[in-house]
Structure formats: structure tokens, C-alpha cells
Design an enzyme around this catalytic site. Structure first.
Site, PDB file in Angstrom:
ATOM      1  N   TRP A  49      41.027  43.062  39.756  1.00 29.11           N
ATOM      2  CA  TRP A  49      41.374  42.062  40.784  1.00 29.11           C
ATOM      3  C   TRP A  49      42.492  41.103  40.372  1.00 29.11           C
ATOM      4  O   TRP A  49      43.005  40.348  41.171  1.00 29.11           O
ATOM      5  CB  TRP A  49      40.128  41.253  41.213  1.00 29.11           C
ATOM      6  CG  TRP A  49      40.245  40.586  42.559  1.00 29.11           C
ATOM      7  CD1 TRP A  49      41.350  40.553  43.371  1.00 29.11           C
ATOM      8  CD2 TRP A  49      39.231  39.869  43.264  1.00 29.11           C
ATOM      9  NE1 TRP A  49      41.076  39.868  44.529  1.00 29.11           N
ATOM     10  CE2 TRP A  49      39.784  39.427  44.487  1.00 29.11           C
ATOM     11  CE3 TRP A  49      37.902  39.550  42.977  1.00 29.11           C
ATOM     12  CZ2 TRP A  49      39.058  38.686  45.414  1.00 29.11           C
ATOM     13  CZ3 TRP A  49      37.181  38.809  43.905  1.00 29.11           C
ATOM     14  CH2 TRP A  49      37.753  38.385  45.107  1.00 29.11           C
ATOM     15  N   ASP A  50      42.915  41.117  39.134  1.00 32.87           N
ATOM     16  CA  ASP A  50      43.976  40.186  38.754  1.00 32.87           C
ATOM     17  C   ASP A  50      44.868  40.806  37.686  1.00 32.87           C
ATOM     18  O   ASP A  50      45.246  40.149  36.722  1.00 32.87           O
ATOM     19  CB  ASP A  50      43.348  38.878  38.241  1.00 32.87           C
ATOM     20  CG  ASP A  50      44.338  37.724  38.261  1.00 32.87           C
ATOM     21  OD1 ASP A  50      45.360  37.817  38.975  1.00 32.87           O
ATOM     22  OD2 ASP A  50      44.108  36.728  37.554  1.00 32.87           O
TER      23      ASP A  50
END
Ligand SMILES: Nc1ncnc2c1ncn2[C@@H]1O[C@H](COP(=O)(O)OP(=O)(O)O)[C@@H](O)[C@H]1O
Ligand SMILES: [Mg+2]
Length: 306
Positions: free
Chosen positions: A199-200
Site C-alpha cells: 500500500w505504500d
């Protein structure tokens, strides 16, 4: 801050993180004691100046046997609980190893990587993108462990917040674009995937290592479709996209390299990437912004152009 603690909280971190609110400031006040507690509990000694990101203090340490490691202190939140579950499931494959952790505070002891060499420092942008894509392919090959937040819930929540975000925009074309992104997400809601997502995964969340040349750090794990992972690799190092003189072409080149490396269906990956553009639009609007970030607009338009 106490002067007797072996933990030195950098002023810049205290200022930036403390600006978020009272809960953050209360956590900062307890940080020297928290750090000292874990140095003691895990028999660690400090080994160099602290580093920090947006939301954590990372202290280089040595274990009793001399092994280098880092102590990551962060405020317990849903993301940080998920990070521990994700790191355990990945088991060091393409990502930093979790050596120890404390569930209550989400404090982590991690394998030490080379913080002076993030992937963002690699001069060759294409080489950096290929490395990122290779890591992504390995990370999303792992099924999500039970109990993680699910993309279906994140996406449903975004759709609920999207109309207000669209109304906040001054430019009617931008309002339309946000609605288009929302429609794309709505279409994919029923098939939101089951992979373990980072997610990042941007260039500063990949560091040089010794057991592998490059390893990811700092996941905010989510269960879902890998198409939702691509945006950080598209909008980071943006100046290099602009410098090509053909933004659309450069965006599509990045997107195609990523989808090919990860083995993704382009149409689905497009939809979920529009979902990330929507997420940024919602966050920005809720922070008071009345216009979209031009890079986000350029990425969405490039993807929608074919
Ligand atoms: N395993 C590690 N080894 C060495 N340095 C690290 C490690 N993990 C994090 N760091 C350093 O700490 C910084 C912040 O850590 P990160 O995990 O990215 O937290 P944040 O959520 O605050 O961004 C990184 O940018 C890096 O400089
Ligand atoms: Mg980070």
C-alpha cells in the site's frame, strides 16, 4: 523530553508529528520512556543517530550478540497492527525482516538496512522502476493473512466520501474526473482481490540491503487487488516524467512496465489505479483543497486515454 533517556527525539520529528494533534503529542511525550523500555526489554544498545519518517522514530541499535538492527517506535493504530501481520506473512521475502515485536505498542525490531541508500537515490529512473516492479511482483504473490483490512471496505468507504470531494473542486472537468474514478471503482467492488498488498511502495520505502540488493520497508498492509499498488510508482519521481516532454507517454510506459512485471490485467489495474487517484482526491479535499494535484490528473487522463 527527559535528559536521562538514551532516546533523543529529533526536534524536527517532534514538530512535524506533533502538529497532527493531541493524541500524537501525548505519544511523543512518552516516547523517550517507551524507547528506553524496549532497549532494556530486548537488550539493545543505541548505535547511531535516530531516523524518522512521517509517523515513526527509527533508532539504529545492536542486539546483545552485536547484530545490527533498528528499533521502530510508532503509535499503535490499525495500520501499524497490520504492518506486523504483513511482515510476518512476507517472512523477509523482498521486504525487511521482523526480528521481534510488541503487540500492545506495535513497536518493532527490524533487520538493519542501509538508510543512506534508498531506491530514490538511484540515478537511473528506469532501473529504479524495474527494481520496484520486481519487488512488487514478489510481495503481491503472497496471499493476505486473515484479519487484515480489506480493499473492499477501503473502496466502499472512498465511494461514500467521493461525492463531497467532487463538490469541493472548482473546476468542472476535475469534478467529472473524480466521478469517473468513482465509477471505475464501483465497477470493481465485487472483485477486490485477496493478495497481501504493501500500500505504500514508493522509492523511499525501498532500502539497499546486504542479503538482497534492495528490500522494501514500511508496509501498510491491506488485503486486495495488486492493481491498487501501482500509484506510488507512477507519481513518484514525477519531475522525471515531466522532463520527458510527453507526460502521457511516460505515464503509460511506467504503467505498462509495472503491469507486465506483476502480471496484471491492464483494465483492472487501470480501474484500481483510478481508485488510488480517487483516494488522493478525497484526502486532499478533506484537507481543504479545491483543486486536484496536476500529477494525479495527468495519470488519470493518461490511463483513460486508451
Ligand atoms: N530496517 C531499516 N534499516 C535502516 N533504516 C531504516 C529501516 N527502517 C526504516 N529506516 C529509516 O527510518 C525512516 C522511516 O522509516 P519508515 O519505516 O519508512 O517509517 P515511516 O512510516 O515513518 O515512513 C526510513 O526512511 C529510513 O531512513
Ligand atoms: Mg516510510
Amino acid at each position: 523530553m527527559t535528559t536521562s533517556s538514551p532516546i533523543d527525539v529529533p526536534d524536527a520529528f517532534a514538530a512535524s508529528y506533533g502538529a497532527h494533534g493531541a493524541a500524537e503529542r501525548a505519544w511523543l511525550a512518552g516516547l523517550p520512556a517507551l524507547g528506553a523500555e524496549f532497549l532494556d526489554r530486548w537488550a539493545l544498545r543505541p548505535d547511531g543517530p535516530a531516523r524518522y519518517g512521517m509517523a515513526s522514530l527509527v533508532l539504529p541499535v545492536r542486539r546483545a550478540d552485536g547484530t545490527p538492527a533498528v528499533l521502530k517506535l510508532q503509535r499503535a493504530r490499525e495500520e501499524t497492527t497490520g504492518a506486523t501481520a504483513g511482515l510476518r506473512a512476507w517472512c523477509g521475502d523482498g521486504i525487511v525482516r521482523l526480528l521481534d515485536h510488541d503487540e500492545a505498542t506495535t513497536t518493532q525490531l527490524l533487520e538493519r538496512l542501509d538508510a543512506r541508500r534508498p531506491l530514490s537515490s538511484l540515478p537511473d529512473a528506469t532501473a529504479a522502476l524495474e527494481i520496484l516492479a520486481g519487488l512488487l511482483a514478489r510481495l503481491v504473490a503472497v496471499p493476505a493473512p486473515p484479519g487484515l483490512r480489506h480493499l473492499a471496505d477501503v473502496a466502499a468507504d472512498l465511494l461514500a466520501r467521493a461525492p463531497r470531494a467532487a463538490r469541493a473542486l472548482h473546476d468542472p472537468d476535475e469534478r467529472r474526473l473524480v466521478r469517473t474514478c468513482a465509477a471505475a471503482v464501483a465497477e470493481l467492488l465485487g472483485e477486490s482481490g485477496d493478495r497481501l498488498l504493501h500500500w505504500d511502495l514508493h522509492y523511499d520505502n525501498v532500502l539497499a540491503g546486504e542479503r538482497e540488493p534492495w528490500l522494501a520497508i514500511d508496509p501498510e498492509p491491506l488485503a486486495g487487488d495488486p492493481g491498487f499498488e501501482l500509484l506510488p510508482a507512477l507519481d513518484n519521481r514525477w519531475a522525471e516524467v515531466v522532463a520527458t516532454g510527453d507526460v502521457r507517454r511516460a505515464v503509460l510506459r511506467r504503467f505498462d512496465l509495472l503491469t507486465e512485471a506483476v502480471g496484471l490485467d491492464r483494465a483492472r489495474a487501470t480501474g484500481w489505479t483510478l481508485g488510488r487517484v480517487l483516494q488522493n482526491a478525497v484526502w486532499d479535499a478533506e484537507d481543504g483543497s479545491t483543486a486536484l494535484d496536476p500529477a494525479q490528473v495527468a495519470i488519470a487522463e493518461a490511463l483513460l486515454s486508451r
